[in-house]
Write a protein that holds these residues in place. Structure first.
Motif, PDB file in Angstrom:
ATOM      1  N   ALA A   1     -15.427   3.131   6.364  1.00  0.00           N
ATOM      2  CA  ALA A   1     -14.538   3.427   5.239  1.00  0.00           C
ATOM      3  C   ALA A   1     -13.115   2.975   5.542  1.00  0.00           C
ATOM      4  CB  ALA A   1     -14.562   4.918   4.916  1.00  0.00           C
ATOM      5  N   VAL A   2     -12.677   3.179   6.768  1.00  0.00           N
ATOM      6  CA  VAL A   2     -11.328   2.751   7.152  1.00  0.00           C
ATOM      7  C   VAL A   2     -11.216   1.238   7.074  1.00  0.00           C
ATOM      8  CG1 VAL A   2      -9.744   2.579   9.114  1.00  0.00           C
ATOM      9  CG2 VAL A   2     -10.776   4.766   8.546  1.00  0.00           C
ATOM     10  N   LEU A   3     -12.224   0.533   7.560  1.00  0.00           N
ATOM     11  CA  LEU A   3     -12.193  -0.929   7.488  1.00  0.00           C
ATOM     12  C   LEU A   3     -12.228  -1.412   6.042  1.00  0.00           C
ATOM     13  CD1 LEU A   3     -14.573  -1.915  10.409  1.00  0.00           C
ATOM     14  CD2 LEU A   3     -12.099  -2.160  10.317  1.00  0.00           C
ATOM     15  N   LEU A   4     -13.076  -0.799   5.229  1.00  0.00           N
ATOM     16  CA  LEU A   4     -13.173  -1.198   3.830  1.00  0.00           C
ATOM     17  C   LEU A   4     -11.869  -0.918   3.087  1.00  0.00           C
ATOM     18  CD1 LEU A   4     -15.543  -2.353   2.148  1.00  0.00           C
ATOM     19  CD2 LEU A   4     -15.791  -0.076   1.215  1.00  0.00           C
ATOM     20  N   LEU A   5     -11.305   0.260   3.291  1.00  0.00           N
ATOM     21  CA  LEU A   5     -10.036   0.583   2.635  1.00  0.00           C
ATOM     22  C   LEU A   5      -8.902  -0.294   3.163  1.00  0.00           C
ATOM     23  CD1 LEU A   5     -10.293   4.464   2.427  1.00  0.00           C
ATOM     24  CD2 LEU A   5     -10.464   2.826   0.555  1.00  0.00           C
ATOM     25  N   GLY A   6      -8.939  -0.605   4.445  1.00  0.00           N
ATOM     26  CA  GLY A   6      -7.932  -1.501   5.007  1.00  0.00           C
ATOM     27  C   GLY A   6      -7.997  -2.885   4.386  1.00  0.00           C
ATOM     28  N   LEU A   7      -9.219  -3.390   4.187  1.00  0.00           N
ATOM     29  CA  LEU A   7      -9.372  -4.691   3.524  1.00  0.00           C
ATOM     30  C   LEU A   7      -8.904  -4.634   2.077  1.00  0.00           C
ATOM     31  CD1 LEU A   7     -12.806  -5.911   4.898  1.00  0.00           C
ATOM     32  CD2 LEU A   7     -10.568  -6.953   5.283  1.00  0.00           C
ATOM     33  N   LEU A   8      -9.202  -3.537   1.400  1.00  0.00           N
ATOM     34  CA  LEU A   8      -8.749  -3.379   0.027  1.00  0.00           C
ATOM     35  C   LEU A   8      -7.227  -3.345  -0.054  1.00  0.00           C
ATOM     36  CD1 LEU A   8      -9.384  -2.884  -2.974  1.00  0.00           C
ATOM     37  CD2 LEU A   8      -9.401  -0.454  -2.440  1.00  0.00           C
ATOM     38  N   ILE A   9      -6.603  -2.614   0.850  1.00  0.00           N
ATOM     39  CA  ILE A   9      -5.137  -2.551   0.872  1.00  0.00           C
ATOM     40  C   ILE A   9      -4.550  -3.918   1.182  1.00  0.00           C
ATOM     41  CG2 ILE A   9      -3.169  -1.610   2.155  1.00  0.00           C
ATOM     42  CD1 ILE A   9      -4.777   1.010   2.347  1.00  0.00           C
ATOM     43  N   TRP A  10      -5.156  -4.636   2.146  1.00  0.00           N
ATOM     44  CA  TRP A  10      -4.669  -5.984   2.476  1.00  0.00           C
ATOM     45  C   TRP A  10      -4.773  -6.889   1.259  1.00  0.00           C
ATOM     46  CZ3 TRP A  10      -7.225 -10.646   2.312  1.00  0.00           C
ATOM     47  CH2 TRP A  10      -6.512 -11.726   2.789  1.00  0.00           C
ATOM     48  N   PHE A  11      -5.914  -6.819   0.545  1.00  0.00           N
ATOM     49  CA  PHE A  11      -6.103  -7.655  -0.639  1.00  0.00           C
ATOM     50  C   PHE A  11      -5.067  -7.328  -1.709  1.00  0.00           C
ATOM     51  CE2 PHE A  11      -8.120  -8.335  -4.812  1.00  0.00           C
ATOM     52  CZ  PHE A  11      -8.248  -9.719  -4.756  1.00  0.00           C
ATOM     53  N   LEU A  12      -4.832  -6.036  -1.954  1.00  0.00           N
ATOM     54  CA  LEU A  12      -3.842  -5.645  -2.963  1.00  0.00           C
ATOM     55  C   LEU A  12      -2.438  -6.085  -2.565  1.00  0.00           C
ATOM     56  CD1 LEU A  12      -5.151  -2.105  -3.937  1.00  0.00           C
ATOM     57  CD2 LEU A  12      -5.273  -4.202  -5.306  1.00  0.00           C
ATOM     58  N   LEU A  13      -2.147  -6.041  -1.274  1.00  0.00           N
ATOM     59  CA  LEU A  13      -0.849  -6.557  -0.812  1.00  0.00           C
ATOM     60  C   LEU A  13      -0.778  -8.070  -0.997  1.00  0.00           C
ATOM     61  CD1 LEU A  13      -0.147  -4.544   2.440  1.00  0.00           C
ATOM     62  CD2 LEU A  13       1.282  -4.616   0.405  1.00  0.00           C
ATOM     63  N   HIS A  14      -1.892  -8.732  -0.716  1.00  0.00           N
ATOM     64  CA  HIS A  14      -1.933 -10.195  -0.802  1.00  0.00           C
ATOM     65  C   HIS A  14      -1.701 -10.684  -2.229  1.00  0.00           C
ATOM     66  CE1 HIS A  14      -2.911 -14.181   0.575  1.00  0.00           C
ATOM     67  NE2 HIS A  14      -3.795 -14.302  -0.409  1.00  0.00           N
ATOM     68  N   ILE A  15      -2.261  -9.984  -3.217  1.00  0.00           N
ATOM     69  CA  ILE A  15      -2.051 -10.400  -4.601  1.00  0.00           C
ATOM     70  C   ILE A  15      -0.797  -9.745  -5.198  1.00  0.00           C
ATOM     71  CG2 ILE A  15      -4.489 -10.869  -5.015  1.00  0.00           C
ATOM     72  CD1 ILE A  15      -4.625  -8.219  -6.576  1.00  0.00           C
ATOM     73  N   ARG A  16      -0.047  -9.089  -4.342  1.00  0.00           N
ATOM     74  CA  ARG A  16       1.232  -8.472  -4.713  1.00  0.00           C
ATOM     75  C   ARG A  16       1.091  -7.395  -5.787  1.00  0.00           C
ATOM     76  NH1 ARG A  16       5.184 -11.403  -2.118  1.00  0.00           N
ATOM     77  NH2 ARG A  16       4.586 -13.529  -1.610  1.00  0.00           N
ATOM     78  N   TYR A  17      -0.063  -6.716  -5.768  1.00  0.00           N
ATOM     79  CA  TYR A  17      -0.266  -5.611  -6.691  1.00  0.00           C
ATOM     80  C   TYR A  17       0.234  -4.305  -6.076  1.00  0.00           C
ATOM     81  CZ  TYR A  17      -2.570  -2.535 -10.016  1.00  0.00           C
ATOM     82  OH  TYR A  17      -2.825  -1.594 -10.970  1.00  0.00           O
ATOM     83  N   LEU A  18       0.232  -4.240  -4.754  1.00  0.00           N
ATOM     84  CA  LEU A  18       0.644  -3.041  -4.031  1.00  0.00           C
ATOM     85  C   LEU A  18       1.868  -3.391  -3.197  1.00  0.00           C
ATOM     86  CD1 LEU A  18      -0.365  -0.130  -3.406  1.00  0.00           C
ATOM     87  CD2 LEU A  18      -1.527  -1.093  -1.439  1.00  0.00           C
ATOM     88  N   ARG A  19       2.917  -2.615  -3.371  1.00  0.00           N
ATOM     89  CA  ARG A  19       4.131  -2.877  -2.595  1.00  0.00           C
ATOM     90  C   ARG A  19       4.030  -2.199  -1.230  1.00  0.00           C
ATOM     91  NH1 ARG A  19       6.207  -1.266  -7.745  1.00  0.00           N
ATOM     92  NH2 ARG A  19       6.479   0.755  -6.780  1.00  0.00           N
ATOM     93  N   ARG A  20       4.855  -2.640  -0.311  1.00  0.00           N
ATOM     94  CA  ARG A  20       4.830  -2.081   1.046  1.00  0.00           C
ATOM     95  C   ARG A  20       5.194  -0.597   1.062  1.00  0.00           C
ATOM     96  NH1 ARG A  20       6.179  -7.444   2.323  1.00  0.00           N
ATOM     97  NH2 ARG A  20       4.738  -8.286   3.870  1.00  0.00           N
ATOM     98  N   THR A  21       6.072  -0.184   0.177  1.00  0.00           N
ATOM     99  CA  THR A  21       6.425   1.236   0.134  1.00  0.00           C
ATOM    100  C   THR A  21       5.228   2.076  -0.311  1.00  0.00           C
ATOM    101  OG1 THR A  21       7.310   0.950  -2.098  1.00  0.00           O
ATOM    102  CG2 THR A  21       8.875   0.848  -0.287  1.00  0.00           C
ATOM    103  N   ASP A  22       4.430   1.536  -1.233  1.00  0.00           N
ATOM    104  CA  ASP A  22       3.207   2.236  -1.645  1.00  0.00           C
ATOM    105  C   ASP A  22       2.249   2.362  -0.471  1.00  0.00           C
ATOM    106  OD1 ASP A  22       4.237   2.294  -4.221  1.00  0.00           O
ATOM    107  OD2 ASP A  22       3.148   0.487  -4.830  1.00  0.00           O
ATOM    108  N   LEU A  23       2.162   1.308   0.329  1.00  0.00           N
ATOM    109  CA  LEU A  23       1.300   1.326   1.501  1.00  0.00           C
ATOM    110  C   LEU A  23       1.747   2.402   2.494  1.00  0.00           C
ATOM    111  CD1 LEU A  23      -0.957  -0.026   3.202  1.00  0.00           C
ATOM    112  CD2 LEU A  23       0.810  -1.510   4.108  1.00  0.00           C
ATOM    113  N   LEU A  24       3.040   2.511   2.710  1.00  0.00           N
ATOM    114  CA  LEU A  24       3.555   3.531   3.627  1.00  0.00           C
ATOM    115  C   LEU A  24       3.288   4.934   3.103  1.00  0.00           C
ATOM    116  CD1 LEU A  24       6.943   1.919   4.708  1.00  0.00           C
ATOM    117  CD2 LEU A  24       4.861   2.163   6.060  1.00  0.00           C
ATOM    118  N   LEU A  25       3.452   5.122   1.800  1.00  0.00           N
ATOM    119  CA  LEU A  25       3.170   6.432   1.214  1.00  0.00           C
ATOM    120  C   LEU A  25       1.686   6.781   1.322  1.00  0.00           C
ATOM    121  CD1 LEU A  25       5.425   6.388  -1.962  1.00  0.00           C
ATOM    122  CD2 LEU A  25       5.692   7.778   0.082  1.00  0.00           C
TER     123      LEU A  25
END
Length: 64
Positions: A7-31
């Motif tokens: 689950a951690v790997l899958l969620l990590g890949l999802l977060i990376w993908f959302l960051l890559h397409i600029r849908y998720l900002r770094r501050t959202d990631l930190l939160l």
């Protein structure tokens, strides 16, 4: 344990993908990360782990 690592790997890949397409900002990631660490220290952590284990078992029994 294996389900939580998956689950951690899958969620990590999802977060990376959302960051890559600029849908998720770094501050959202930190939160999200801070929320996860705080959640792991509460009484809800065993419930979340049980739900993830059950979900992993369910998904593991599916046959396509």
């Amino acid at each position: 344990m294996l389900v939580s690592v998956s689950a951690v790997l899958l969620l990590g890949l999802l977060i990376w993908f959302l960051l890559h397409i600029r849908y998720l900002r770094r501050t959202d990631l930190l939160l999200c990360g801070a929320f996860g660490f705080l959640l792991a220290r509460t009484a809800a952590a065993p419930v979340v782990a049980t739900v993830l284990d059950g979900l992993g078992t369910f998904l593991g029994q599916l046959r396509f």
